[in-house]
Design an enzyme around this catalytic site. Structure first.
Site, PDB file in Angstrom:
ATOM      1  N   ILE A   1       1.212  -5.997   7.915  1.00 53.80           N
ATOM      2  CA  ILE A   1       2.648  -5.842   8.119  1.00 53.80           C
ATOM      3  C   ILE A   1       2.984  -4.364   8.218  1.00 53.80           C
ATOM      4  O   ILE A   1       2.704  -3.580   7.297  1.00 53.80           O
ATOM      5  CB  ILE A   1       3.455  -6.484   6.978  1.00 53.80           C
ATOM      6  CG1 ILE A   1       3.094  -7.978   6.852  1.00 53.80           C
ATOM      7  CG2 ILE A   1       4.949  -6.325   7.210  1.00 53.80           C
ATOM      8  CD1 ILE A   1       3.778  -8.674   5.699  1.00 53.80           C
TER       9      ILE A   1
ATOM     10  N   MET B   1       0.841  -1.193   0.000  1.00 54.10           N
ATOM     11  CA  MET B   1       0.000   0.000   0.000  1.00 54.10           C
ATOM     12  C   MET B   1       0.875   1.240   0.000  1.00 54.10           C
ATOM     13  O   MET B   1       1.662   1.458   0.928  1.00 54.10           O
ATOM     14  CB  MET B   1      -0.917   0.004   1.224  1.00 54.10           C
ATOM     15  CG  MET B   1      -1.880  -1.158   1.266  1.00 54.10           C
ATOM     16  SD  MET B   1      -2.966  -1.099   2.710  1.00 54.10           S
ATOM     17  CE  MET B   1      -1.800  -1.441   4.028  1.00 54.10           C
TER      18      MET B   1
ATOM     19  N   GLY C   1       0.822   2.977   6.875  1.00 54.58           N
ATOM     20  CA  GLY C   1       1.565   1.819   6.355  1.00 54.58           C
ATOM     21  C   GLY C   1       0.652   0.973   5.508  1.00 54.58           C
ATOM     22  O   GLY C   1      -0.438   1.370   5.285  1.00 54.58           O
ATOM     23  N   SER C   2       0.920  -0.189   5.016  1.00 52.64           N
ATOM     24  CA  SER C   2       2.173  -0.509   4.423  1.00 52.64           C
ATOM     25  C   SER C   2       2.105  -1.796   3.614  1.00 52.64           C
ATOM     26  O   SER C   2       2.313  -1.711   2.439  1.00 52.64           O
ATOM     27  CB  SER C   2       3.242  -0.417   5.467  1.00 52.64           C
ATOM     28  OG  SER C   2       3.840  -1.533   5.814  1.00 52.64           O
ATOM     29  N   ARG C   3       1.779  -2.991   4.160  1.00 49.22           N
ATOM     30  CA  ARG C   3       1.632  -4.199   3.345  1.00 49.22           C
ATOM     31  C   ARG C   3       0.646  -5.146   4.022  1.00 49.22           C
ATOM     32  O   ARG C   3       0.614  -5.252   5.250  1.00 49.22           O
ATOM     33  CB  ARG C   3       2.980  -4.901   3.179  1.00 49.22           C
ATOM     34  CG  ARG C   3       2.969  -6.007   2.113  1.00 49.22           C
ATOM     35  CD  ARG C   3       4.342  -6.608   1.958  1.00 49.22           C
ATOM     36  NE  ARG C   3       4.369  -8.032   2.298  1.00 49.22           N
ATOM     37  CZ  ARG C   3       5.462  -8.726   2.570  1.00 49.22           C
ATOM     38  NH1 ARG C   3       6.637  -8.127   2.588  1.00 49.22           N
ATOM     39  NH2 ARG C   3       5.384 -10.009   2.853  1.00 49.22           N
TER      40      ARG C   3
END
Length: 220
Positions: free
Chosen positions: A147, A79, A177-179
């Site tokens: 994550i 992301m 964030g982020s993943r």
């Protein structure tokens, strides 16, 4: 426009500071106002309508990870700062476990991010096509993993063990964030996936596994 929980807590300081900063500098006031508006935009939470069938993406962004781990397939969505950061359930099921795993804060697009702080949401997939003896077994679970990244220090789950979730339902968000990864059950093979590395996906709308594939998910 809906916002994820906590949006105003982050945005209120720069928004409140903007008029006071105007007493000293128009530029400083504009920066504070822009920061507050950008923060709200980051926490936006638009409505999404899942397609009639298919396993859907848990996050907005670009597919950055696609690999086999033993008998399972992992798909990760990176992301960027402009993406919506609300995470959604890829399949319907029951939340078996929500587990926090401490770790570092490496950039989410790097290989080192596999050792970052994580939150695992493990789902017992509702799948009437699975043999009855296998239903509820650990190997038949899907895991959605939040994550953290270099700037993502707040992972907020919306669900807890025992909750039921529908496909495309909100299950949490990551602040700055982020993943987000999906670790599929062993019934899913790479050939079942409808997306590949580099493709952009939308949470709750983009199909990762088509209905009727040999993966056998109940996706309607």
């Amino acid at each position: 426009m809906n916002f994820a929980p906590g949006a105003w807590r982050y945005a209120i300081v720069p928004l409140a500071a903007a008029p006071f900063a105007l007493l000293y500098s128009v530029g400083a006031s504009a920066v504070a106002l822009a920061l507050g508006v950008a923060t709200l935009a980051f926490f936006r939470d638009p409505e999404r309508t899942p397609p009639p069938t298919g396993v859907v993406s848990p996050a907005d962004g670009k597919v950055s990870v696609l690999r086999e781990e033993g008998d399972r397939v992992r798909l990760g969505v990176f992301m960027n700062v402009h993406n919506v950061h609300v995470v959604r359930a890829p399949v319907a099921g029951a939340v078996r476990e929500v587990e926090h795993a401490p770790g570092g804060y490496k950039p989410a697009f790097s290989k080192e991010s596999d050792r970052n702080e994580k939150l695992h949401v493990r789902l017992d997939v509702e799948d009437p096509n699975l043999p009855a003896a296998d239903e509820g077994a650990a190997d038949d679970r899907a895991t959605v993993t939040f994550i953290a990244g270099a700037f993502a220090r707040r992972i907020h789950p919306y669900v807890e063990a025992g909750d039921g979730v529908e496909r495309g339902e909100r299950v949490g968000h990551i602040a700055f964030g982020s993943r987000v990864d999906v670790l599929f059950p062993p019934t899913v093979d790479e050939s079942d996936l409808a997306v590949d590395v580099g493709e952009r996906v939308a949470a709750g709308e983009s199909v990762l596994v088509e209905a009727g594939s040999r993966a056998g998910f109940r996706t309607e």
